[in-house]
Design a protein around this motif. Structure first.
Motif, PDB file in Angstrom:
ATOM      1  N   GLU A 557       0.831  -1.215   0.000  1.00  0.00           N
ATOM      2  CA  GLU A 557       0.000   0.000   0.000  1.00  0.00           C
ATOM      3  C   GLU A 557       0.861   1.260   0.000  1.00  0.00           C
ATOM      4  N   ARG A 558       1.919   1.243   0.781  1.00  0.00           N
ATOM      5  CA  ARG A 558       2.794   2.423   0.852  1.00  0.00           C
ATOM      6  C   ARG A 558       3.504   2.648  -0.480  1.00  0.00           C
ATOM      7  N   ILE A 559       3.956   1.544  -1.111  1.00  0.00           N
ATOM      8  CA  ILE A 559       4.626   1.670  -2.407  1.00  0.00           C
ATOM      9  C   ILE A 559       3.657   2.218  -3.452  1.00  0.00           C
ATOM     10  N   ARG A 560       2.436   1.694  -3.470  1.00  0.00           N
ATOM     11  CA  ARG A 560       1.448   2.204  -4.431  1.00  0.00           C
ATOM     12  C   ARG A 560       1.173   3.692  -4.202  1.00  0.00           C
ATOM     13  N   GLN A 564       1.688   7.003  -6.685  1.00  0.00           N
ATOM     14  CA  GLN A 564       0.601   7.942  -6.972  1.00  0.00           C
ATOM     15  C   GLN A 564       1.008   9.399  -6.737  1.00  0.00           C
ATOM     16  N   VAL A 565       1.639   9.660  -5.592  1.00  0.00           N
ATOM     17  CA  VAL A 565       1.862  11.068  -5.192  1.00  0.00           C
ATOM     18  C   VAL A 565       3.329  11.404  -4.962  1.00  0.00           C
ATOM     19  N   GLY A 566       4.216  10.422  -4.977  1.00  0.00           N
ATOM     20  CA  GLY A 566       5.624  10.682  -4.736  1.00  0.00           C
ATOM     21  C   GLY A 566       6.006  10.464  -3.292  1.00  0.00           C
ATOM     22  N   LEU A 567       7.286  10.234  -3.064  1.00  0.00           N
ATOM     23  CA  LEU A 567       7.776   9.926  -1.722  1.00  0.00           C
ATOM     24  C   LEU A 567       7.600  11.099  -0.769  1.00  0.00           C
ATOM     25  N   LEU A 571       5.726  10.972   2.900  1.00  0.00           N
ATOM     26  CA  LEU A 571       6.396  11.306   4.157  1.00  0.00           C
ATOM     27  C   LEU A 571       5.623  12.378   4.914  1.00  0.00           C
ATOM     28  N   ILE A 572       5.131  13.379   4.203  1.00  0.00           N
ATOM     29  CA  ILE A 572       4.351  14.438   4.856  1.00  0.00           C
ATOM     30  C   ILE A 572       3.072  13.855   5.442  1.00  0.00           C
ATOM     31  N   GLU A 573       2.398  12.968   4.692  1.00  0.00           N
ATOM     32  CA  GLU A 573       1.193  12.314   5.197  1.00  0.00           C
ATOM     33  C   GLU A 573       1.477  11.514   6.464  1.00  0.00           C
ATOM     34  N   PRO A 578       9.842  15.968   4.504  1.00  0.00           N
ATOM     35  CA  PRO A 578      10.094  15.481   3.143  1.00  0.00           C
ATOM     36  C   PRO A 578      11.589  15.326   2.891  1.00  0.00           C
ATOM     37  N   ILE A 579      11.896  14.614   1.798  1.00  0.00           N
ATOM     38  CA  ILE A 579      13.292  14.402   1.422  1.00  0.00           C
ATOM     39  C   ILE A 579      13.934  15.728   1.027  1.00  0.00           C
ATOM     40  N   HIS A 580      15.151  15.914   1.466  1.00  0.00           N
ATOM     41  CA  HIS A 580      15.959  17.019   0.966  1.00  0.00           C
ATOM     42  C   HIS A 580      16.671  16.499  -0.274  1.00  0.00           C
TER      43      HIS A 580
END
Length: 584
Positions: A557-560, A564-567, A571-573, A578-580
């Motif tokens: 589920e996390r990979i899907r 859909q929205v990007g890593l 992470l924010i969800e 978020p990634i630097h």
């Protein structure tokens, strides 16, 4: 903590063979190479064109053979032989299948016919030799050749069986003079000397080069102890058993009890008939792990056929069948070990393992629970129950059983790092990190630098975001010890990723995927690292690959969602930063 991470590093098993049963690795490599070269099966005769009605049965038999499904293989090959009785490939294949089942009665007539047309066929000769050497054979009958090593061993025991000890010893001496077969010669000559009452001579052989003989089988250690007892050197026998077998091993305990009672006799190889069985058993032991399991199984079965009471042959046969994933057959063999045998404990633990592997986990737990009731003072029993619970992800029950195993081991003055490591995993999985960390650090105290423990503890710190510098050092040490382990390499890449050292993580993650290309979590991790260095198309490709390898649903589920929205959005969800993203 990432639910997938600990699962991948928890592969540790405590129900291992006793010290006396483990062959010295260097000796095993040497002996295995020699025997594999000397006894390797010749190529099967070319398959003749199958007449109508045979091809289907032959192909079904071949498919069953490739899957080590000996019951179906025997059935299909026998059916094919009904229509094509003279086909040598069918005869050999059928004979192998029946021998692998331990069915000498069915294998013998096939081998007899095969040998008529192909007198040098090794499979046929092995089966025919077992018949000649068995209780229905005669000393007047010639023994078919079973290979250079086997022929010399059989010649020695055959001579002793005919009352010619000097001739027997000469055959064994010929083997001792050859460095490639020295171990076989020492072991079997010592057994022969003990049989005829020359215990001093047998002891001298063991003392001269006992480590080589013992490398063939733990039975050599037991035999030497029995020899020492006949020489009224019980203290030396006791020391030998305590140091090489162990007083906590049921076999060792039984021997020590017999020493105390003054009833220990020489019975490892009590007569020439047992010597014939020991010939095939020692060949099987030397081949074990060096030749194909299916080939080694044939020699173990021959030993079992010649000596049905040969407990070590039973255990080896069952273990090989287990490795070949023939769990029902392995269970049947384990069940042949008598309840009053010192090996009953080992057999029951093995039986529980094969029941679990066969998908009968509840039955496995029942076997081990009953064993706890009858052998509750043995740490290995509780450890086996704990292992089974842990593999079933019953982590609370596993931790409780490990508690019992550790308590018994500590009371006996034995600290086993594996027990603490395994209990640490169980504690971590039920969310009791404080206890888990104590156990994992204790495991490292007992076995400093152990890469599995370093990796598990370090990776756990990484997932919790704690002690990152210590975690990095631990995992770097683990990678140095196991550079070709994809999971540990993944851990090093992952700690660098979590420390925002993205560019350094890339080559490590790529190597981890190269080492374990089908692991969904490692592919997922590589996708995250690619995302962090702004290689987003490659990241998406890796995430899709990870999904194709059937990850746990939570991970899927996390990979899907990342696709859909990007890593960053994921992470924010999750409430993380978020990634630097690294930029050129």
């Amino acid at each position: 903590m990432d639910s997938a991470a600990p699962r991948r590093y928890a592969l540790v098993y405590l129900s291992s063979p006793s010290k006396g049963a483990v062959m010295d690795r260097k000796a095993k490599r040497t002996l295995g190479w020699v025997l594999a070269a000397a006894l390797a099966l010749p190529l099967a005769p070319p398959v003749q064109a199958a007449p109508d009605g045979v091809a289907g049965a032959y192909l079904a038999g071949r498919a069953a053979s490739l899957n080590s499904d000996y019951r179906d293989a025997a059935r299909y090959y026998a059916r094919a032989l009904m229509r094509d009785r003279a086909n040598p490939a069918l005869m050999e294949s059928a004979a192998i299948a029946f021998l692998a089942l331990g069915d000498q009665a069915s294998a013998y007539p096939i081998a007899l016919k095969l040998a008529e047309g192909y007198p040098t066929n090794q499979i046929a000769n092995l089966i025919l030799a077992a018949d000649v050497l068995g209780p229905d054979g005669s000393l007047d009958m010639d023994v078919p050749s079973v290979g250079p090593v086997g022929d010399l061993l059989v010649a020695g025991w055959r001579a002793l069986d005919r009352g010619r000890p000097a001739e027997a010893l000469a055959a064994f001496d010929e083997m001792i003079d050859d460095p490639r077969t020295r171990a076989f010669g020492i072991y079997h000559k010592a057994m022969a000397l003990a049989q005829v009452g020359d215990f001093e001579g047998a002891d001298a052989l063991f003392l001269e080069d006992g480590s080589i003989a013992a490398s063939l089988s733990g039975r050599a250690i037991i035999a030497h102890a029995q020899v020492l007892a006949q020489l009224d050197r019980a203290d030396e026998a006791r020391t030998l058993i305590e140091t090489r077998i162990g007083a906590d091993d049921p076999r060792g305990a039984a021997i020590l009890d017999a020493l105390d009672a003054g009833t220990l006799v020489f019975d490892v190889v009590p007569d020439p008939a047992a010597g014939y069985a020991e010939t095939f058993f020692t060949v099987a032991i030397a081949l074990n792990g060096q030749a194909a399991d299916a080939f080694t199984l044939l020699y173990a079965r021959l030993a079992q056929i010649l000596a049905p009471e040969h407990i070590d042959a039973l255990l080896l046969t069952a273990s090989l069948l287990e490795d070949l994933e023939q769990f029902d057959l392995a269970n049947q063999v384990y069940d042949k070990v008598p309840r009053d045998s010192p090996a009953f404990l080992t057999a029951e633990i093995g039986r529980a393992n094969v029941l679990r592997e066969a998908g009968k986990a509840d039955a496995a737990i029942e076997v081990l629970t009953q064993l706890v009731e009858t052998h509750g003072d043995v740490a290995r029993v509780h450890a086996a129950l704990a292992d089974t619970h842990r593999r079933m992800e019953n982590f609370a029950e596993a931790a409780e059983a490990y508690d019992a195993a550790i308590a018994i081991a500590e009371a006996q003055g034995q600290d086993d790092w594996v027990l603490y490591y395994a209990r640490g995993i169980a504690h971590e999985r039920i969310g009791d990190w404080d206890e888990a960390e104590v156990d994992l650090r204790r495991a490292l105290e007992l076995n400093p630098g152990q890469p599995m423990v370093l990796n598990y503890l370090g990776y756990s710190f990484v997932e919790m975001g704690e002690n990152m510098d210590e975690a990095l050092a631990m995992i770097e040490e683990a990678v140095a010890a196991r550079p070709d382990n994809g999971y540990i390499t993944d851990s090093l890449g992952w700690v660098l990723y979590r420390m925002e050292r993205y560019e350094e993580a890339v080559p490590l993650m790529e190597r981890a995927v190269a080492l374990e290309p089908l692991d969904p979590i490692i592919n997922d991790h590589l996708g995250d690292v690619y995302y962090a260095v702004n290689r987003k198309r490659e990241a998406e490709f890796q995430w899709k690959r990870a999904l194709s390898f059937d990850p746990e649903e939570e991970d899927a589920e996390r990979i899907r969602r990342k696709l859909q929205v990007g890593l960053d959005a994921v992470l924010i969800e999750e409430g993380a930063d978020p990634i630097h993203v690294a930029t050129d």
